[in-house]
Design a protein around this motif. Structure first.
Motif: not given
Length: 727
Positions: A201-203, A227-230, A191-192
């Motif tokens: 890097a998030a994926l 929520t993070a994926l959104g 999420s960050h």
């Protein structure tokens, strides 16, 4: 929450002796366990119980009750109360060696600082006090401690420490078998990263988190991940896809009002991007409803400023100005650069929308005075600045901020990989299609069984084939092995020679660098003196003398290293009373240490007759190198502690200092002559960096040992062990 008066507290305390006087230690523990943070009067119950426990002189139970008081105060946002309670707890814990309670209190204190946006203060508490205490006495708390450190680093944000702390938190939680929390930390990390714009890097973090949470059937964790994926899809402009994941998270349900407030705010902002402004306002109001009794002024201000953006797009300027003034009053005493930056940017957008360009310029200048590393905030700020200066007719500044805007947009574009998003999206969709966790587990089990059957069949076939080939192989193996060994020995010798040459080249490069700095300074000042450009010759001479002294020291260090490596170092050993020698050295260096702003403490537990066979001059050289290292790198005000103790056949000398330290991974390399610490290499130019290498050679020449570790003061601990002389 309604506050009790001082008189009421005294009444509760006096009644507590009657209420709890008959409790045994076991029933007091039960009484603490029965109090719930959900109770409106939890803090008062805990204070009353605390008074009773203190009267019965039960330090461990007093610490437990005080920890509960701190939790209740934190819940009620009584942060001054949390600090006061911690001070009492620290005294009790230190006096009675209650290390776990002390660590738990420090953790609560750090969490309280985070709640008031003092993330840098919270991280300092963790790094300088909590981590050294936990590593030595309560390692079972490290998972929670690294988690708190990661949260603070992400909010500062400190991008250099971001990856290491999240990695430590996730790995430690897995070792503690807290798999739900480790998966949630992956989702929080993702999420960050998404909010920073780092989609690549998030994926992977988010995909791993969702896989683990589906297997664990962790709905709260999936709430965070969806929520993070959104958020991820929102950052790359897939607003429709983002809304689907936000609604998926909303459908899971969640007890935390704070999490629901955050989700509704993200949904509102997504509707704003979709230009569905009425829905955006509705979800902003939903977020404020969840935040009514549980949120900080900063969080409330953030949501109100989100409403301002939508009001401006709706051209509802009355509501915009009213909300901006409400936020200005709300955050008047809030110590958060980011919220004040956001507020000034919002004012600038409002003034630009109503055509008040002078006020818009003033507001955007105030916003630009704040520096931030947050990509999305910089993009918004520079876009606004470019538009305002264009309207003001200052085209040079408009172009300047337009260029900065394009730089940040290119930086954000670098970390987007939509093809990668689509590939991993397909994988996530496949996992989501298997909603029944039991079915997922069953499929995994069946797959494992099939693999095991295939492996067994292959092993049987390979066994028969292997037996046939084994006889032939044995005939040739002896001759082949002899040839291979010869080649291997030759190759190893070649590698060793290359490694030694590489190490020598590196050493020469380091030496050249160390000698270059003072020589360059000397050359510059000599030229300035020659040309008559120096206003203060005496000061120039002082600088030249200082640099010549540094150069002499470096050359002497190099000479010492050469003698050591040739085995030509001379020793003049004698029977040395170690305690007497050490006290002389301490007395000699005490004025210098204290003049540098360091507190100097010693603990000498040696017999006066303890003798070591050593060269006192060389030992003094070792002591001087270590003390000067501490003076050179330790931050002021700091601490320096010397501990000496005697064992059956050895004496042990520990020299500890306070922050900064080096990374644990660097400790084993500190005594190599070609190594320079990443942490301290930019802090001083007064040293050749060979001091610790020389110390190691001298101590080992005396049949002793020297090593380095992280000290409980926050810096380094150098440990020297010397053999005692036989009677």
């Amino acid at each position: 929450m309604k506050r009790f008066s001082f008189a009421t507290f005294i009444l509760l305390a006096s009644l507590s002796s009657f209420t709890f006087a008959e409790h045994s230690q076991e029933t007091l523990q039960q009484a603490i366990a029965k109090i719930s943070l959900k109770d409106d009067d939890a803090e008062q119950q805990a204070l009353a119980l605390l008074s009773s426990v203190q009267q019965q002189q039960q330090p461990a139970l007093t610490a437990q009750a005080m920890l509960f008081v701190m939790r209740a105060q934190r819940k009620n946002r009584d942060f001054d109360g949390v600090k006061a309670s911690y001070q009492q707890l620290a005294l009790i814990a230190e006096e009675n060696q209650l290390y776990k309670a002390h660590a738990q209190g420090l953790l609560l204190l750090a969490k309280s600082e985070r709640m008031v946006d003092k993330n840098d203060v919270a991280l300092k508490i963790i790094e300088q006090q909590l981590l050294p205490l936990a590593k030595e006495y309560v390692p079972e708390l490290l998972g929670n401690i690294y988690t708190e450190a990661a949260n603070n680093v992400a909010l500062i944000p400190d991008l250099e420490k971001f990856e290491p702390y999240f990695q430590l938190a996730i790995e430690t939680l897995k070792k503690e078998k807290n798999f739900k929390k480790s998966a949630r930390m992956l989702a929080i990390k993702a999420s960050h990263l998404s909010s920073y714009g780092n989609i690549k890097a998030a994926l992977p973090a988010l995909t791993s988190a969702i896989k683990e949470q589906l297997l664990l059937d962790d709905k709260s964790g999936l709430f965070l991940s969806y929520t993070a994926l959104g958020t991820l899809h929102h950052e790359i402009g897939n607003y429709q896809q983002a809304q689907q994941y936000f609604k998926k998270a909303q459908g899971l349900g969640h007890e935390s009002a704070r999490s629901l407030a955050s989700l509704n705010y993200k949904m509102a902002f997504n509707y704003y991007r979709l230009q569905q402004y009425d829905d955006g306002i509705a979800y902003m109001d939903n977020a404020l409803g969840y935040m009514a009794n549980h949120s900080s002024k900063k969080d409330l201000a953030t949501v109100h400023l989100g409403k301002v953006l939508i009001f401006i797009e709706q051209q509802n300027f009355t509501a915009s100005l009213s909300t901006l003034n409400k936020v200005k009053a709300l955050v008047k005493d809030v110590d958060s650069k980011r919220i004040h930056e956001d507020l000034q940017t919002s004012f600038a957008n409002y003034y630009l929308a109503v055509g008040d360009i002078p006020s818009a310029v003033k507001s955007i200048q105030a916003s630009l005075s704040f520096e931030t590393s947050h990509i999305a905030m910089n993009i918004e700020k520079y876009e606004t600045a470019s538009g305002i200066y264009e309207q003001a007719g200052d085209y040079a500044k408009s172009l300047l901020y337009l260029k900065k805007l394009r730089e940040f947009e290119r930086e954000k574009a670098k970390v987007k990989d939509e093809q990668s998003v689509q590939q991993q999206q397909n994988e996530i969709n496949l996992l989501n299609a298997q909603k029944n966790t039991a079915l997922v587990k069953q499929q995994l089990l069946e797959k494992q069984n099939q693999v095991q059957l295939q492996q067994a069949e292959q092993q049987r076939l390979w066994f028969y084939a292997g037996m046939s080939a084994l006889c032939l192989f044995a005939l040739f193996s002896f001759f082949y092995l002899r040839q291979s060994q010869k080649k291997h020995i030759a190759l190893e010798q070649s590698k060793l020679a290359m490694a030694l040459m590489e190490q020598k080249n590196q050493f020469i490069a380091n030496v050249a660098h160390d000698l270059k700095n003072p020589i360059t300074v000397i050359q510059i000042h000599l030229e300035a003196l020659k040309d008559g450009m120096v206003k203060n010759p005496e000061q120039a001479h002082d600088i030249l003398n200082q640099r010549l002294a540094e150069l002499t020291t470096s050359i002497e260090d190099l000479r010492q290293v050469s003698l050591l490596e040739m085995g030509a170092l001379s020793l003049n050993p004698e029977a040395l009373l170690f305690k007497s020698w050490l006290q002389q050295e301490i007395n000699a260096y005490r004025p210098l240490v204290e003049s540098k702003g360091l507190s100097f403490r010693t603990s000498i537990k040696l017999e006066g007759t303890a003798i070591v066979i050593a060269d006192p001059g060389r030992l003094s050289q070792v002591f001087a190198n270590i003390i000067k290292n501490s003076l050179r790198y330790t931050h002021q005000p700091g601490k320096l502690t010397i501990i000496a103790r005697q064992h059956q056949q050895t004496v042990e000398l520990l020299i500890k200092d306070s922050a900064p330290a080096v990374a644990e991974s660097e400790l084993s390399d500190l005594f190599n002559h070609s190594y320079c610490s990443i942490t301290t290499q930019a802090m001083s130019t007064e040293s050749s960096g060979l001091g610790l290498h020389i110390c190691k050679q001298i101590i080992e020449a005396h049949q002793g040992q020297i090593g380095a570790s992280l000290s409980n003061l926050g810096g380094l601990c150098i440990n020297i062990t010397m053999p005692l002389a036989d009677e």
